[in-house]
Design a protein around this motif. Structure first.
Motif, PDB file in Angstrom:
ATOM      1  N   GLU A  42      67.912  97.040  70.922  1.00  0.00           N
ATOM      2  CA  GLU A  42      69.012  97.767  71.548  1.00  0.00           C
ATOM      3  C   GLU A  42      70.040  96.752  72.033  1.00  0.00           C
ATOM      4  N   ASN A  43      71.270  96.915  71.615  1.00  0.00           N
ATOM      5  CA  ASN A  43      72.351  96.031  72.058  1.00  0.00           C
ATOM      6  C   ASN A  43      73.045  96.629  73.263  1.00  0.00           C
ATOM      7  N   GLY A  44      73.637  95.781  74.077  1.00  0.00           N
ATOM      8  CA  GLY A  44      74.360  96.246  75.242  1.00  0.00           C
ATOM      9  C   GLY A  44      74.944  95.079  76.004  1.00  0.00           C
ATOM     10  N   LYS A  63      82.918  89.777  84.658  1.00  0.00           N
ATOM     11  CA  LYS A  63      82.230  89.085  83.572  1.00  0.00           C
ATOM     12  C   LYS A  63      81.100  89.935  83.009  1.00  0.00           C
ATOM     13  N   ARG A  64      81.061  90.017  81.687  1.00  0.00           N
ATOM     14  CA  ARG A  64      79.993  90.736  80.991  1.00  0.00           C
ATOM     15  C   ARG A  64      79.410  89.822  79.928  1.00  0.00           C
ATOM     16  N   LEU A  65      78.129  89.991  79.676  1.00  0.00           N
ATOM     17  CA  LEU A  65      77.424  89.158  78.714  1.00  0.00           C
ATOM     18  C   LEU A  65      76.683  90.061  77.734  1.00  0.00           C
ATOM     19  N   PRO A  66      76.905  89.899  76.416  1.00  0.00           N
ATOM     20  CA  PRO A  66      76.158  90.717  75.464  1.00  0.00           C
ATOM     21  C   PRO A  66      74.678  90.381  75.520  1.00  0.00           C
ATOM     22  N   ARG A  67      73.843  91.368  75.279  1.00  0.00           N
ATOM     23  CA  ARG A  67      72.401  91.167  75.252  1.00  0.00           C
ATOM     24  C   ARG A  67      71.762  92.130  74.265  1.00  0.00           C
ATOM     25  N   GLU A  68      70.572  91.758  73.827  1.00  0.00           N
ATOM     26  CA  GLU A  68      69.755  92.626  72.972  1.00  0.00           C
ATOM     27  C   GLU A  68      68.394  92.738  73.630  1.00  0.00           C
TER      28      GLU A  68
END
Length: 84
Positions: A16-18, A26-31
Motif C-alpha cells: 500500500e502506497n501513501g 513536509k510529507r514523505l512517500p511510504r509503502e
C-alpha cells in the motif's frame, strides 16, 4: 493477502502506497509491506530519515496512528503503534 504469526498478533502482508506527514508541510512517500495490531513494516525512499516518533495515516484504521521507529535496515523500517 498472506498472514503469519508474530509476537504481537497476526501480521498481514500487503502493498500500500501513501504518505507520512512530518510537521505541517513536509510529507514523505511510504509503502507498507505488512501490518499487525502492534505495528508495521514500511519502506521509504533511499536516503529518507524518519524521526523516532511520527504520525501515519492508514486506511485500515479510522484514526491516524502515532508510530515509534523501532528498527531500520536500508529502506525498510519497523514501527510500533503507540498506545495511549
Amino acid at each position: 493477502m498472506n498472514t503469519t504469526m508474530n509476537r504481537r498478533g497476526r501480521r498481514t502482508s500487503l502493498t500500500e502506497n501513501g504518505m507520512i506527514r512530518l510537521g505541517l508541510f513536509k510529507r514523505l512517500p511510504r509503502e507498507i509491506r505488512d501490518v499487525s495490531p502492534g505495528g508495521a513494516r514500511i519502506v521509504t525512499p533511499e536516503g529518507a530519515t524518519l524521526p523516532e516518533q511520527f504520525v501515519m495515516h492508514m486506511p485500515q484504521f479510522k484514526r491516524p496512528r502515532t508510530c515509534i521507529r523501532r528498527w531500520q535496515s536500508g529502506r525498510e523500517i519497523g514501527v510500533e503503534f503507540k498506545t495511549d
